[in-house]
Design a protein around this motif. Sequence first.
Motif, PDB file in Angstrom:
ATOM      1  N   ALA A  84      -0.867   4.332 -12.911  1.00  0.00           N
ATOM      2  CA  ALA A  84       0.182   4.297 -11.890  1.00  0.00           C
ATOM      3  C   ALA A  84       1.337   3.449 -12.407  1.00  0.00           C
ATOM      4  CB  ALA A  84      -0.353   3.717 -10.582  1.00  0.00           C
ATOM      5  N   PHE A  85       2.537   3.979 -12.288  1.00  0.00           N
ATOM      6  CA  PHE A  85       3.749   3.290 -12.725  1.00  0.00           C
ATOM      7  C   PHE A  85       4.582   2.971 -11.479  1.00  0.00           C
ATOM      8  CE2 PHE A  85       2.215   5.798 -16.224  1.00  0.00           C
ATOM      9  CZ  PHE A  85       2.418   5.001 -17.344  1.00  0.00           C
ATOM     10  N   PRO A  86       4.578   1.717 -11.036  1.00  0.00           N
ATOM     11  CA  PRO A  86       5.265   1.365  -9.786  1.00  0.00           C
ATOM     12  C   PRO A  86       6.776   1.541  -9.891  1.00  0.00           C
ATOM     13  CG  PRO A  86       3.630  -0.296 -10.368  1.00  0.00           C
ATOM     14  CD  PRO A  86       3.789   0.597 -11.566  1.00  0.00           C
ATOM     15  N   ILE A  87       7.334   2.142  -8.854  1.00  0.00           N
ATOM     16  CA  ILE A  87       8.779   2.316  -8.790  1.00  0.00           C
ATOM     17  C   ILE A  87       9.482   0.966  -8.682  1.00  0.00           C
ATOM     18  CG2 ILE A  87      10.671   3.299  -7.424  1.00  0.00           C
ATOM     19  CD1 ILE A  87       9.152   5.335  -9.092  1.00  0.00           C
ATOM     20  N   ARG A  88       8.806  -0.060  -8.157  1.00  0.00           N
ATOM     21  CA  ARG A  88       9.416  -1.393  -8.078  1.00  0.00           C
ATOM     22  C   ARG A  88       9.827  -1.899  -9.460  1.00  0.00           C
ATOM     23  NH1 ARG A  88       6.264  -6.421  -6.670  1.00  0.00           N
ATOM     24  NH2 ARG A  88       6.250  -5.555  -4.555  1.00  0.00           N
ATOM     25  N   PRO A 100      17.977  -2.443  -4.840  1.00  0.00           N
ATOM     26  CA  PRO A 100      19.405  -2.758  -4.900  1.00  0.00           C
ATOM     27  C   PRO A 100      20.299  -1.671  -4.320  1.00  0.00           C
ATOM     28  CG  PRO A 100      18.638  -2.074  -7.060  1.00  0.00           C
ATOM     29  CD  PRO A 100      17.421  -2.155  -6.182  1.00  0.00           C
ATOM     30  N   TYR A 101      19.697  -0.533  -3.947  1.00  0.00           N
ATOM     31  CA  TYR A 101      20.456   0.599  -3.393  1.00  0.00           C
ATOM     32  C   TYR A 101      20.159   0.749  -1.903  1.00  0.00           C
ATOM     33  CZ  TYR A 101      20.248   1.660  -8.411  1.00  0.00           C
ATOM     34  OH  TYR A 101      20.303   1.586  -9.780  1.00  0.00           O
ATOM     35  N   ARG A 102      20.125  -0.349  -1.209  1.00  0.00           N
ATOM     36  CA  ARG A 102      19.707  -0.356   0.197  1.00  0.00           C
ATOM     37  C   ARG A 102      20.481   0.681   1.014  1.00  0.00           C
ATOM     38  NH1 ARG A 102      20.223  -5.540   4.318  1.00  0.00           N
ATOM     39  NH2 ARG A 102      19.428  -4.484   6.185  1.00  0.00           N
ATOM     40  N   GLY A 103      19.727   1.499   1.752  1.00  0.00           N
ATOM     41  CA  GLY A 103      20.328   2.495   2.634  1.00  0.00           C
ATOM     42  C   GLY A 103      20.869   3.720   1.934  1.00  0.00           C
ATOM     43  N   GLY A 139       0.796  -1.224   0.000  1.00  0.00           N
ATOM     44  CA  GLY A 139       0.000   0.000   0.000  1.00  0.00           C
ATOM     45  C   GLY A 139       0.824   1.269   0.000  1.00  0.00           C
ATOM     46  N   LYS A 140       1.991   1.237   0.655  1.00  0.00           N
ATOM     47  CA  LYS A 140       2.830   2.435   0.711  1.00  0.00           C
ATOM     48  C   LYS A 140       3.931   2.439  -0.348  1.00  0.00           C
ATOM     49  CE  LYS A 140       2.078   3.694   5.551  1.00  0.00           C
ATOM     50  NZ  LYS A 140       2.718   4.042   6.837  1.00  0.00           N
ATOM     51  N   GLU A 141       3.987   1.397  -1.154  1.00  0.00           N
ATOM     52  CA  GLU A 141       5.018   1.376  -2.195  1.00  0.00           C
ATOM     53  C   GLU A 141       4.828   2.553  -3.148  1.00  0.00           C
ATOM     54  OE1 GLU A 141       6.469  -1.974  -4.359  1.00  0.00           O
ATOM     55  OE2 GLU A 141       5.601  -3.375  -2.909  1.00  0.00           O
ATOM     56  N   PRO A 142       5.920   3.227  -3.521  1.00  0.00           N
ATOM     57  CA  PRO A 142       5.799   4.408  -4.371  1.00  0.00           C
ATOM     58  C   PRO A 142       5.427   4.059  -5.813  1.00  0.00           C
ATOM     59  CG  PRO A 142       8.100   3.901  -3.953  1.00  0.00           C
ATOM     60  CD  PRO A 142       7.312   2.967  -3.099  1.00  0.00           C
ATOM     61  N   VAL A 143       4.563   4.892  -6.350  1.00  0.00           N
ATOM     62  CA  VAL A 143       4.212   4.820  -7.766  1.00  0.00           C
ATOM     63  C   VAL A 143       4.264   6.236  -8.322  1.00  0.00           C
ATOM     64  CG1 VAL A 143       2.706   2.814  -7.448  1.00  0.00           C
ATOM     65  CG2 VAL A 143       1.708   5.118  -7.398  1.00  0.00           C
ATOM     66  N   SER A 159       9.873   5.173   1.156  1.00  0.00           N
ATOM     67  CA  SER A 159      11.071   5.472   0.387  1.00  0.00           C
ATOM     68  C   SER A 159      11.395   4.293  -0.518  1.00  0.00           C
ATOM     69  CB  SER A 159      12.248   5.731   1.318  1.00  0.00           C
ATOM     70  OG  SER A 159      13.474   5.688   0.607  1.00  0.00           O
ATOM     71  N   ALA A 160      11.804   4.592  -1.748  1.00  0.00           N
ATOM     72  CA  ALA A 160      12.243   3.532  -2.660  1.00  0.00           C
ATOM     73  C   ALA A 160      13.683   3.135  -2.415  1.00  0.00           C
ATOM     74  CB  ALA A 160      12.076   4.001  -4.112  1.00  0.00           C
ATOM     75  N   LEU A 161      14.396   3.892  -1.579  1.00  0.00           N
ATOM     76  CA  LEU A 161      15.851   3.747  -1.471  1.00  0.00           C
ATOM     77  C   LEU A 161      16.320   3.544  -0.042  1.00  0.00           C
ATOM     78  CD1 LEU A 161      16.535   6.630  -3.972  1.00  0.00           C
ATOM     79  CD2 LEU A 161      16.935   4.200  -4.420  1.00  0.00           C
ATOM     80  N   ASP A 162      15.479   2.892   0.757  1.00  0.00           N
ATOM     81  CA  ASP A 162      15.777   2.692   2.173  1.00  0.00           C
ATOM     82  C   ASP A 162      16.081   1.217   2.436  1.00  0.00           C
ATOM     83  OD1 ASP A 162      15.937   3.003   4.956  1.00  0.00           O
ATOM     84  OD2 ASP A 162      13.766   2.840   5.212  1.00  0.00           O
ATOM     85  N   GLN A 163      15.096   0.417   2.767  1.00  0.00           N
ATOM     86  CA  GLN A 163      15.302  -0.996   3.066  1.00  0.00           C
ATOM     87  C   GLN A 163      15.414  -1.829   1.787  1.00  0.00           C
ATOM     88  OE1 GLN A 163      15.753  -2.168   6.280  1.00  0.00           O
ATOM     89  NE2 GLN A 163      15.779   0.045   6.699  1.00  0.00           N
TER      90      GLN A 163
END
Length: 321
Positions: free
Chosen positions: A89-93, A210-213, A73-77, A272-276
């Motif tokens: 909606a274009f998912p960042i995943r 792939p850019y964790r953290g 639900g909170k995944e960025p799009v 965030s797309a770039l955290d975990q």
Amino acid sequence: MMFRALWISVVFVAGAVVAEPSDWEREWPDTDFSKTTITDWQEILSGGPPKDGIPALSDPSYILASDETRIGGKEPVIALELDGETPRAFPIRYLMWHEIVNDKIGSVPVAVTFCPLCNSAVVFDRRVNGDVLTFGVSGKLRHSDMVMYDRETESWWQQAIGTGIVGDYTGQELTQIPAWMEGFEQFRERNPEGLVMAEPNWPRAYGQNPYRGYDSSGSPFLYRGENPPHGIPPLVRVVRVGDSAWPLSRLAEEGEVVENGVKISWSAGQASALDQANIAQSRDVGSIRVRDVTTGADVAHDVMFAFAFHAFWPDGNWMLQ
């Protein structure tokens, strides 16, 4: 962690290699390097993957947002709502692994773009001087931002500013279309009959980062420019409208800001797309809407890292408290 360490190693080794146009002509025989706005070729670095090593997508499939079960639900799009057309909606995943989606919505050919290293998510009209262009990922970076290329002339384009920097289209500017990043559930609640881009048929770890953290690190990858002024950390998110930037931390604190003819609203609900490593489990950074104060219409903008804003708008306005 192992994947992240391997990725960093590959990127830094590749990025340490600085080339000149003569070194690229074999890979880019159709690019006219005599036409360019680049004055210092050392600004252009290899990001690691070669040309099309990150495969851009074209003509994606869609499913109803109400039928989507894989996306948190909170995944960025990236939300795109054109007048008279079904919202999409274009998912960042997916964009994390493809960075560009070429599509046509109604009569409008669009390029939906996302540069993870700058957190820059921008949608462009693909028409330039009456021609419709199709974009790919060059594998090059400038100021840590993706350099796109068009398949028609193999001109190079700077993603963050939508401007041709090498080749026949040097100096040309793409028209940015108003779009915004938000949590998938925010999009679905507003548009239950909207469409969400379906999972591409590629062997990728969709949903993984792939850019964790990365967005809590101290410095950006492959960036050799100045840090932002006013003591602003380089990887702080800012909302860019034109040549002005508002720190996201200010907007999160105030909730809404009305300045420079726009109303910028912040609400919780986007990871965030770039955290975990798992995007859906990442911290909430909130969603932004930017509207014209007079008309209420959505305004083209970007939510990017502070270092990227400073790199491309060195004389830009910092909208601080």
